[in-house]
Motif scaffolding. Structure first.
Motif, PDB file in Angstrom:
ATOM      1  N   VAL A 126       8.925 -11.526   7.194  1.00  0.00           N
ATOM      2  CA  VAL A 126       9.079 -11.773   5.807  1.00  0.00           C
ATOM      3  C   VAL A 126       9.628 -10.273   5.104  1.00  0.00           C
ATOM      4  CG1 VAL A 126       7.351 -11.725   4.553  1.00  0.00           C
ATOM      5  CG2 VAL A 126       9.030 -13.380   3.787  1.00  0.00           C
ATOM      6  N   LEU A 127       9.075  -9.310   5.603  1.00  0.00           N
ATOM      7  CA  LEU A 127       9.144  -8.214   5.018  1.00  0.00           C
ATOM      8  C   LEU A 127      10.994  -7.667   5.362  1.00  0.00           C
ATOM      9  CD1 LEU A 127       6.125  -5.777   5.594  1.00  0.00           C
ATOM     10  CD2 LEU A 127       7.183  -6.273   3.328  1.00  0.00           C
ATOM     11  N   GLU A 128      11.046  -7.864   6.711  1.00  0.00           N
ATOM     12  CA  GLU A 128      12.467  -7.562   7.147  1.00  0.00           C
ATOM     13  C   GLU A 128      13.479  -8.529   6.294  1.00  0.00           C
ATOM     14  OE1 GLU A 128      13.340  -5.199   9.304  1.00  0.00           O
ATOM     15  OE2 GLU A 128      11.209  -4.651  10.072  1.00  0.00           O
ATOM     16  N   GLN A 129      13.295  -9.704   6.279  1.00  0.00           N
ATOM     17  CA  GLN A 129      14.154 -10.615   5.693  1.00  0.00           C
ATOM     18  C   GLN A 129      14.380 -10.351   4.248  1.00  0.00           C
ATOM     19  OE1 GLN A 129      11.948 -14.360   6.512  1.00  0.00           O
ATOM     20  NE2 GLN A 129      13.114 -14.707   8.338  1.00  0.00           N
ATOM     21  N   VAL A 130      13.627  -9.653   3.458  1.00  0.00           N
ATOM     22  CA  VAL A 130      13.768  -9.266   2.162  1.00  0.00           C
ATOM     23  C   VAL A 130      14.305  -7.701   2.271  1.00  0.00           C
ATOM     24  CG1 VAL A 130      12.153 -10.989   1.181  1.00  0.00           C
ATOM     25  CG2 VAL A 130      11.238  -8.794   1.830  1.00  0.00           C
ATOM     26  N   GLN A 131      14.547  -7.049   3.191  1.00  0.00           N
ATOM     27  CA  GLN A 131      14.950  -5.733   3.524  1.00  0.00           C
ATOM     28  C   GLN A 131      14.038  -4.697   2.733  1.00  0.00           C
ATOM     29  OE1 GLN A 131      17.939  -5.109   4.922  1.00  0.00           O
ATOM     30  NE2 GLN A 131      18.200  -7.110   5.321  1.00  0.00           N
ATOM     31  N   LEU A 132      12.515  -5.016   3.153  1.00  0.00           N
ATOM     32  CA  LEU A 132      11.554  -3.848   2.777  1.00  0.00           C
ATOM     33  C   LEU A 132      10.770  -3.833   4.100  1.00  0.00           C
ATOM     34  CD1 LEU A 132      10.080  -5.669  -0.550  1.00  0.00           C
ATOM     35  CD2 LEU A 132      11.531  -3.793  -0.351  1.00  0.00           C
ATOM     36  N   GLY A 133      11.241  -3.751   5.190  1.00  0.00           N
ATOM     37  CA  GLY A 133      10.712  -3.644   6.508  1.00  0.00           C
ATOM     38  C   GLY A 133       9.980  -2.614   6.608  1.00  0.00           C
ATOM     39  N   ALA A 134      10.357  -1.367   6.059  1.00  0.00           N
ATOM     40  CA  ALA A 134       9.644  -0.036   6.240  1.00  0.00           C
ATOM     41  C   ALA A 134       8.731   0.298   5.001  1.00  0.00           C
ATOM     42  CB  ALA A 134      11.021   1.120   6.067  1.00  0.00           C
TER      43      ALA A 134
ATOM     44  N   TYR B 211       2.678   0.821  -2.312  1.00  0.00           N
ATOM     45  CA  TYR B 211       1.821   0.209  -3.306  1.00  0.00           C
ATOM     46  C   TYR B 211       2.950  -0.157  -4.134  1.00  0.00           C
ATOM     47  CZ  TYR B 211      -2.544   1.523  -0.969  1.00  0.00           C
ATOM     48  OH  TYR B 211      -3.671   1.762  -0.387  1.00  0.00           O
ATOM     49  N   PRO B 212       2.508  -1.303  -4.975  1.00  0.00           N
ATOM     50  CA  PRO B 212       3.507  -1.600  -6.160  1.00  0.00           C
ATOM     51  C   PRO B 212       4.004  -0.709  -6.913  1.00  0.00           C
ATOM     52  CG  PRO B 212       2.007  -3.378  -5.826  1.00  0.00           C
ATOM     53  CD  PRO B 212       1.409  -2.159  -4.800  1.00  0.00           C
ATOM     54  N   ARG B 213       3.425   0.264  -7.447  1.00  0.00           N
ATOM     55  CA  ARG B 213       3.493   1.315  -8.154  1.00  0.00           C
ATOM     56  C   ARG B 213       4.330   2.392  -7.530  1.00  0.00           C
ATOM     57  NH1 ARG B 213      -1.368   2.599  -6.259  1.00  0.00           N
ATOM     58  NH2 ARG B 213      -1.574   4.740  -5.348  1.00  0.00           N
ATOM     59  N   GLN B 214       4.731   2.311  -6.460  1.00  0.00           N
ATOM     60  CA  GLN B 214       5.746   3.076  -5.603  1.00  0.00           C
ATOM     61  C   GLN B 214       7.169   2.309  -5.395  1.00  0.00           C
ATOM     62  OE1 GLN B 214       3.149   3.624  -2.318  1.00  0.00           O
ATOM     63  NE2 GLN B 214       2.934   5.654  -2.794  1.00  0.00           N
ATOM     64  N   LEU B 215       7.099   1.201  -5.955  1.00  0.00           N
ATOM     65  CA  LEU B 215       8.423   0.336  -5.793  1.00  0.00           C
ATOM     66  C   LEU B 215       9.360   0.201  -7.103  1.00  0.00           C
ATOM     67  CD1 LEU B 215       7.191  -2.683  -3.849  1.00  0.00           C
ATOM     68  CD2 LEU B 215       8.132  -0.617  -2.903  1.00  0.00           C
ATOM     69  N   SER B 216      10.419  -0.045  -6.992  1.00  0.00           N
ATOM     70  CA  SER B 216      11.100  -0.226  -8.020  1.00  0.00           C
ATOM     71  C   SER B 216      10.887  -1.779  -8.728  1.00  0.00           C
ATOM     72  CB  SER B 216      12.922  -0.187  -8.032  1.00  0.00           C
ATOM     73  OG  SER B 216      13.354  -1.134  -7.084  1.00  0.00           O
ATOM     74  N   GLY B 217      11.652  -1.932 -10.004  1.00  0.00           N
ATOM     75  CA  GLY B 217      11.388  -3.303 -10.322  1.00  0.00           C
ATOM     76  C   GLY B 217      11.936  -4.501  -9.353  1.00  0.00           C
ATOM     77  N   GLY B 218      13.140  -4.146  -8.945  1.00  0.00           N
ATOM     78  CA  GLY B 218      13.880  -5.053  -8.019  1.00  0.00           C
ATOM     79  C   GLY B 218      13.105  -5.382  -6.744  1.00  0.00           C
ATOM     80  N   GLN B 219      12.411  -4.277  -6.049  1.00  0.00           N
ATOM     81  CA  GLN B 219      11.857  -4.307  -5.007  1.00  0.00           C
ATOM     82  C   GLN B 219      10.318  -4.998  -5.281  1.00  0.00           C
ATOM     83  OE1 GLN B 219      11.385  -0.086  -4.236  1.00  0.00           O
ATOM     84  NE2 GLN B 219      12.934   0.165  -2.860  1.00  0.00           N
ATOM     85  N   GLN B 220       9.861  -4.796  -6.393  1.00  0.00           N
ATOM     86  CA  GLN B 220       8.549  -5.673  -6.774  1.00  0.00           C
ATOM     87  C   GLN B 220       9.109  -7.146  -6.755  1.00  0.00           C
ATOM     88  OE1 GLN B 220       6.016  -4.081  -9.918  1.00  0.00           O
ATOM     89  NE2 GLN B 220       6.934  -2.147  -9.596  1.00  0.00           N
ATOM     90  N   GLN B 221      10.120  -7.457  -7.454  1.00  0.00           N
ATOM     91  CA  GLN B 221      10.493  -8.840  -7.483  1.00  0.00           C
ATOM     92  C   GLN B 221      10.826  -9.400  -6.083  1.00  0.00           C
ATOM     93  OE1 GLN B 221      13.615 -10.286  -6.610  1.00  0.00           O
ATOM     94  NE2 GLN B 221      13.328 -12.038  -7.967  1.00  0.00           N
ATOM     95  N   ARG B 222      11.230  -8.714  -5.148  1.00  0.00           N
ATOM     96  CA  ARG B 222      11.304  -9.191  -3.913  1.00  0.00           C
ATOM     97  C   ARG B 222       9.970  -9.369  -3.125  1.00  0.00           C
ATOM     98  NH1 ARG B 222      15.320  -5.284  -0.971  1.00  0.00           N
ATOM     99  NH2 ARG B 222      15.229  -4.053  -2.932  1.00  0.00           N
TER     100      ARG B 222
END
Length: 376
Positions: free
Chosen positions: A137-145, A150-161
């Protein structure tokens, strides 16, 4: 490079996802906080695979209603059934419902992978299968890497995914979404709306979506339930609600409307004529008794700027008092001589009139353009 959320969501397809939805029934559900009735005698029946939106202003009860469906809030009265099974008192973890919150509700002390794995751990899925499902599912939402971040290290769009992936990884019977796009910018939000609708069609799940954004509700839903003061005031397909609102509130909340208040002068075979200010106007498609009061809602985009050769039955001369340009359309406010100030929206392309405050123009509309509504 990480793709934007809109393009990523289209790739979501939960592992071993069965093609199923969830039928939901709410039977006279109410919620009281002290003497305040937040949700008031609401009954809803949803079909499998519907995309339904609960729409209303702040304080209308839509989020409380969603929380009762999810099991986080207990109804004061009424019954909730899922696929015919009563779940009114069933704990949230036993309802098999996916939830995406307004603020995403990611665990800050967990990594992305751990957040997504959490609902599988609750269901006691084996560690090896959890690892497989999470990575897919990480690969499917383009967050495989990014599984180790942690959530604080992600943008809002990435957290939404991440929140969406966590809600879908176990293939719930229903997906509940509480204003999940509110933190995204306008363009990205529009992209994700389209992708969520495509996702809904592909998975066949029942989606229950909460928003106060009228355009969002109209563009995404199979049905919309409009709430006010804890009650459903109207429900139906988006086009039905927009074109045939029953009350002033629905017409005013679901888009913009001009409200024409008048008194019926005479009946016609196809409708009636009515007095609005000093003007006599014609309405067709509905009947009314002479002398009765009427209130009509007229959408701005159903009004035209007319010339001397126009055959529109309703025409008013006036003065342009304000205007705004929004690209594809221009919004005008005209102070009519015989009735009131009326707002209209005209396509910018090919428009013969150049907006200029103080300009004299004539506006008109067809006799079936307005709709009679009830005063609230």
């Amino acid at each position: 490079m990480v793709q934007q959320a809109g393009s990523a969501i289209s790739g979501i397809e939960p592992v071993d996802a069965p093609q199923r939805g969830g039928a939901l029934q709410l039977d006279r559900v109410s919620k009281m906080y002290g003497k305040v009735r937040v949700v008031d005698d609401v009954s809803i029946a949803l079909e499998r695979g519907e995309f339904v939106t609960l729409l209303g202003p702040s304080g209308s009860g839509k989020t409380t209603l969603l929380m009762m469906i999810a099991g986080f809030v207990a109804p004061t009265s009424g019954e909730i059934r899922l696929d015919g099974r009563t779940v009114t008192s069933t704990p949230p973890e036993d309802r098999n419902l996916g939830m995406v919150f307004q603020g995403y509700a990611l665990f800050p002390h967990m990594t992305v992978a751990e957040n997504i794995a959490f609902p599988l751990q609750v269901r006691k899925i084996s560690k090896s299968e959890i690892g497989t499902r999470v990575q897919k599912v990480l690969e499917q939402v383009q967050l495989g890497a990014l599984g180790g971040r942690y959530p604080r290290q992600l943008s809002g769009g990435q957290q939404q995914r991440v929140a969406l992936a966590r809600a879908l990884v176990f293939m719930p019977d229903l997906l509940l979404l509480d204003e999940p796009l509110s933190a995204l910018d306008r363009k990205l939000r529009a992209d994700v709306q389209l992708e969520l609708k495509a996702l809904h069609r592909r998975l066949g799940l029942t989606f229950i979506y909460v928003t106060h954004d009228q355009e969002e509700a109209l563009s995404m839903s199979d049905r919309v339930f409009v709430l006010r003061n804890g009650r459903i005031v109207q429900q139906g397909a988006p086009s039905e609600l927009y074109e045939r609102p029953r009350t002033r509130f629905v017409a005013d909340f679901l888009g913009k409307s001009n409200f024409l208040s008048g008194s019926v002068e005479s009946t016609r075979p196809d409708g009636f004529s009515y007095r609005c200010g000093k003007a006599t106007l014609i309405q067709t498609g509905v009947t009314a008794k002479p002398g009765s009061k009427v209130l009509l809602a007229l959408r701005p985009e159903k009004i035209e700027i007319v010339g001397a050769d126009s055959r529109l039955p309703n025409q008013l001369a006036g003065t342009l008092v304000n205007w705004s340009y929004t690209g594809a359309a221009t919004h005008l406010l005209v102070d009519t001589q015989d009735a009131q100030q009326i707002a209209l929206t005209v396509p910018t392309w090919g428009q013969s009139v150049s907006p200029e405050v103080g300009a004299k123009i004539t506006i008109g509309w067809d006799s079936n353009a307005p709709v009679c509504v009830e005063e609230d």
